[in-house]
Design a protein around this motif. Sequence first.
Motif, PDB file in Angstrom:
ATOM      1  N   ILE A 225     -66.064 -38.075   1.690  1.00  0.00           N
ATOM      2  CA  ILE A 225     -67.086 -39.099   1.914  1.00  0.00           C
ATOM      3  C   ILE A 225     -67.401 -39.820   0.610  1.00  0.00           C
ATOM      4  CG2 ILE A 225     -69.538 -39.444   2.432  1.00  0.00           C
ATOM      5  CD1 ILE A 225     -69.247 -37.278   4.582  1.00  0.00           C
ATOM      6  N   LEU A 226     -67.499 -39.061  -0.486  1.00  0.00           N
ATOM      7  CA  LEU A 226     -67.747 -39.686  -1.789  1.00  0.00           C
ATOM      8  C   LEU A 226     -66.585 -40.608  -2.166  1.00  0.00           C
ATOM      9  CD1 LEU A 226     -69.345 -40.038  -4.363  1.00  0.00           C
ATOM     10  CD2 LEU A 226     -68.289 -37.949  -5.260  1.00  0.00           C
ATOM     11  N   ALA A 227     -65.359 -40.178  -1.876  1.00  0.00           N
ATOM     12  CA  ALA A 227     -64.190 -41.010  -2.174  1.00  0.00           C
ATOM     13  C   ALA A 227     -64.247 -42.322  -1.399  1.00  0.00           C
ATOM     14  CB  ALA A 227     -62.907 -40.251  -1.828  1.00  0.00           C
ATOM     15  N   ILE A 228     -64.647 -42.248  -0.141  1.00  0.00           N
ATOM     16  CA  ILE A 228     -64.751 -43.452   0.688  1.00  0.00           C
ATOM     17  C   ILE A 228     -65.824 -44.382   0.129  1.00  0.00           C
ATOM     18  CG2 ILE A 228     -65.430 -44.307   2.968  1.00  0.00           C
ATOM     19  CD1 ILE A 228     -64.142 -41.727   4.113  1.00  0.00           C
ATOM     20  N   LEU A 229     -66.959 -43.805  -0.262  1.00  0.00           N
ATOM     21  CA  LEU A 229     -68.045 -44.621  -0.819  1.00  0.00           C
ATOM     22  C   LEU A 229     -67.632 -45.292  -2.124  1.00  0.00           C
ATOM     23  CD1 LEU A 229     -71.098 -42.264  -0.161  1.00  0.00           C
ATOM     24  CD2 LEU A 229     -70.504 -44.359   1.063  1.00  0.00           C
ATOM     25  N   LEU A 230     -66.919 -44.554  -2.977  1.00  0.00           N
ATOM     26  CA  LEU A 230     -66.447 -45.139  -4.237  1.00  0.00           C
ATOM     27  C   LEU A 230     -65.460 -46.270  -3.984  1.00  0.00           C
ATOM     28  CD1 LEU A 230     -65.920 -41.943  -6.443  1.00  0.00           C
ATOM     29  CD2 LEU A 230     -67.623 -43.741  -6.805  1.00  0.00           C
ATOM     30  N   SER A 231     -64.568 -46.075  -3.023  1.00  0.00           N
ATOM     31  CA  SER A 231     -63.554 -47.091  -2.725  1.00  0.00           C
ATOM     32  C   SER A 231     -64.181 -48.346  -2.132  1.00  0.00           C
ATOM     33  CB  SER A 231     -62.512 -46.532  -1.759  1.00  0.00           C
ATOM     34  OG  SER A 231     -61.807 -45.469  -2.360  1.00  0.00           O
ATOM     35  N   ARG A 232     -65.304 -48.154  -1.428  1.00  0.00           N
ATOM     36  CA  ARG A 232     -65.930 -49.305  -0.774  1.00  0.00           C
ATOM     37  C   ARG A 232     -66.931 -50.032  -1.657  1.00  0.00           C
ATOM     38  NH1 ARG A 232     -68.345 -49.545   5.385  1.00  0.00           N
ATOM     39  NH2 ARG A 232     -68.959 -51.744   5.329  1.00  0.00           N
ATOM     40  N   PHE A 233     -67.712 -49.261  -2.421  1.00  0.00           N
ATOM     41  CA  PHE A 233     -68.812 -49.872  -3.161  1.00  0.00           C
ATOM     42  C   PHE A 233     -68.594 -49.923  -4.678  1.00  0.00           C
ATOM     43  CE2 PHE A 233     -70.797 -48.114   0.719  1.00  0.00           C
ATOM     44  CZ  PHE A 233     -71.261 -49.303   1.264  1.00  0.00           C
ATOM     45  N   ALA A 234     -67.537 -49.285  -5.164  1.00  0.00           N
ATOM     46  CA  ALA A 234     -67.255 -49.320  -6.605  1.00  0.00           C
ATOM     47  C   ALA A 234     -65.905 -49.978  -6.845  1.00  0.00           C
ATOM     48  CB  ALA A 234     -67.290 -47.906  -7.182  1.00  0.00           C
ATOM     49  N   THR A 235     -65.725 -51.129  -6.242  1.00  0.00           N
ATOM     50  CA  THR A 235     -64.435 -51.819  -6.297  1.00  0.00           C
ATOM     51  C   THR A 235     -64.085 -52.299  -7.711  1.00  0.00           C
ATOM     52  OG1 THR A 235     -65.570 -53.859  -5.626  1.00  0.00           O
ATOM     53  CG2 THR A 235     -64.532 -52.546  -3.892  1.00  0.00           C
ATOM     54  N   ARG A 236     -65.077 -52.420  -8.578  1.00  0.00           N
ATOM     55  CA  ARG A 236     -64.807 -52.868  -9.953  1.00  0.00           C
ATOM     56  C   ARG A 236     -64.197 -51.745 -10.800  1.00  0.00           C
ATOM     57  NH1 ARG A 236     -66.834 -57.556 -11.688  1.00  0.00           N
ATOM     58  NH2 ARG A 236     -66.967 -56.785 -13.840  1.00  0.00           N
ATOM     59  N   LEU A 237     -64.268 -50.534 -10.291  1.00  0.00           N
ATOM     60  CA  LEU A 237     -63.671 -49.403 -11.009  1.00  0.00           C
ATOM     61  C   LEU A 237     -62.219 -49.246 -10.609  1.00  0.00           C
ATOM     62  CD1 LEU A 237     -66.524 -46.744 -10.654  1.00  0.00           C
ATOM     63  CD2 LEU A 237     -66.100 -48.300 -12.567  1.00  0.00           C
ATOM     64  N   ASP A 238     -61.357 -48.992 -11.577  1.00  0.00           N
ATOM     65  CA  ASP A 238     -59.944 -48.796 -11.267  1.00  0.00           C
ATOM     66  C   ASP A 238     -59.728 -47.431 -10.609  1.00  0.00           C
ATOM     67  OD1 ASP A 238     -58.828 -46.807 -13.616  1.00  0.00           O
ATOM     68  OD2 ASP A 238     -60.482 -48.071 -14.311  1.00  0.00           O
ATOM     69  N   GLU A 239     -58.560 -47.243 -10.051  1.00  0.00           N
ATOM     70  CA  GLU A 239     -58.257 -46.033  -9.288  1.00  0.00           C
ATOM     71  C   GLU A 239     -58.390 -44.775 -10.146  1.00  0.00           C
ATOM     72  OE1 GLU A 239     -54.839 -45.079  -6.078  1.00  0.00           O
ATOM     73  OE2 GLU A 239     -54.107 -45.213  -8.141  1.00  0.00           O
ATOM     74  N   ARG A 240     -57.933 -44.833 -11.386  1.00  0.00           N
ATOM     75  CA  ARG A 240     -58.008 -43.677 -12.271  1.00  0.00           C
ATOM     76  C   ARG A 240     -59.457 -43.264 -12.518  1.00  0.00           C
ATOM     77  NH1 ARG A 240     -55.172 -44.034 -18.050  1.00  0.00           N
ATOM     78  NH2 ARG A 240     -53.348 -44.142 -16.673  1.00  0.00           N
TER      79      ARG A 240
END
Length: 308
Positions: A225-240
Amino acid sequence: MTTVVRRATRWNRPLMVLVSVMAVLGVVAVVGILVDPRVLTGATIWLKPFKFAVSFVLYGATLAWMLSLLPRRSRAVERAVVVIVAVAVVENAWIVGQVIRGQTSHYNSTTPLNIVLVASMGAAIMFLFFAHLVIGIVVLIQRIPDRVAATAVGWGLGLSLLGMLAAVPMVLPMQDPGIEGIGGAHSVGVPDGGPGLPIVGWSTTGGDLRIGHFVGLHALQALPILAILLSRFATRLDERTRARLLVVAGGAYGVLTVLLTWQALREQPLLRPDAVTLAAVAALVVATATATGLVLARRRRPELALAA
């Protein structure tokens, strides 16, 4: 919504069948709670089947989704899934059977039959533990292409194993309450069945080993769930960077699971921690915040990532 449900039914057939069966059991248990006035160890007798049914719905659905991310089929995983489904069905049938008989399903050694049932379920849970471990190893070997998802799945599987281990103290000799026919307890310092928090029933007067067990098991859902939230709302952060944040979260989650188990073993209710426990929590918060800050400070700027 219909599309999501259809996609979910194709994740892993045995696990999704298990989810369906456990959902039906959950409904049956709710009916039992409403119409059956019997009480066992301080709670309505159908509460345990309800909690186990909901737990296996979450476990089965999450694990099925995780396996859908694997890049290729694995026979080891398929066999492990069969073991997990078999153990889940047998365990819940045993719990419901004991409810029908009006007896506890755990720690019950009042008759030779109950002794055999408890010992058999203990062995079955060990099979589930190792089947879960096999799935975790395969996930690490196959390497899910999405780095963020792979980190969440790996930590979720690993921490849920920690959650299973957190239940071990419940059946150790130190948890023998000295009551004839009872061989274990989840409460520490007070008898099982005393005052507890609503729904979960965690003791409000002593330690409760179910808390660390619960928190550890549900890392299986919390990290994805945290991964999904990061991918959706922290788009300015790179994958690493997102993957590193998940590592920080996973580490903190694991320490929290251990801390909650340690608190319970010291006979402390969850909501009445002493100064030592509060200091440990504060140290965890500071360490997690510091690690998060360091990860964010080292993140790659979007313009630099494009230039690379």
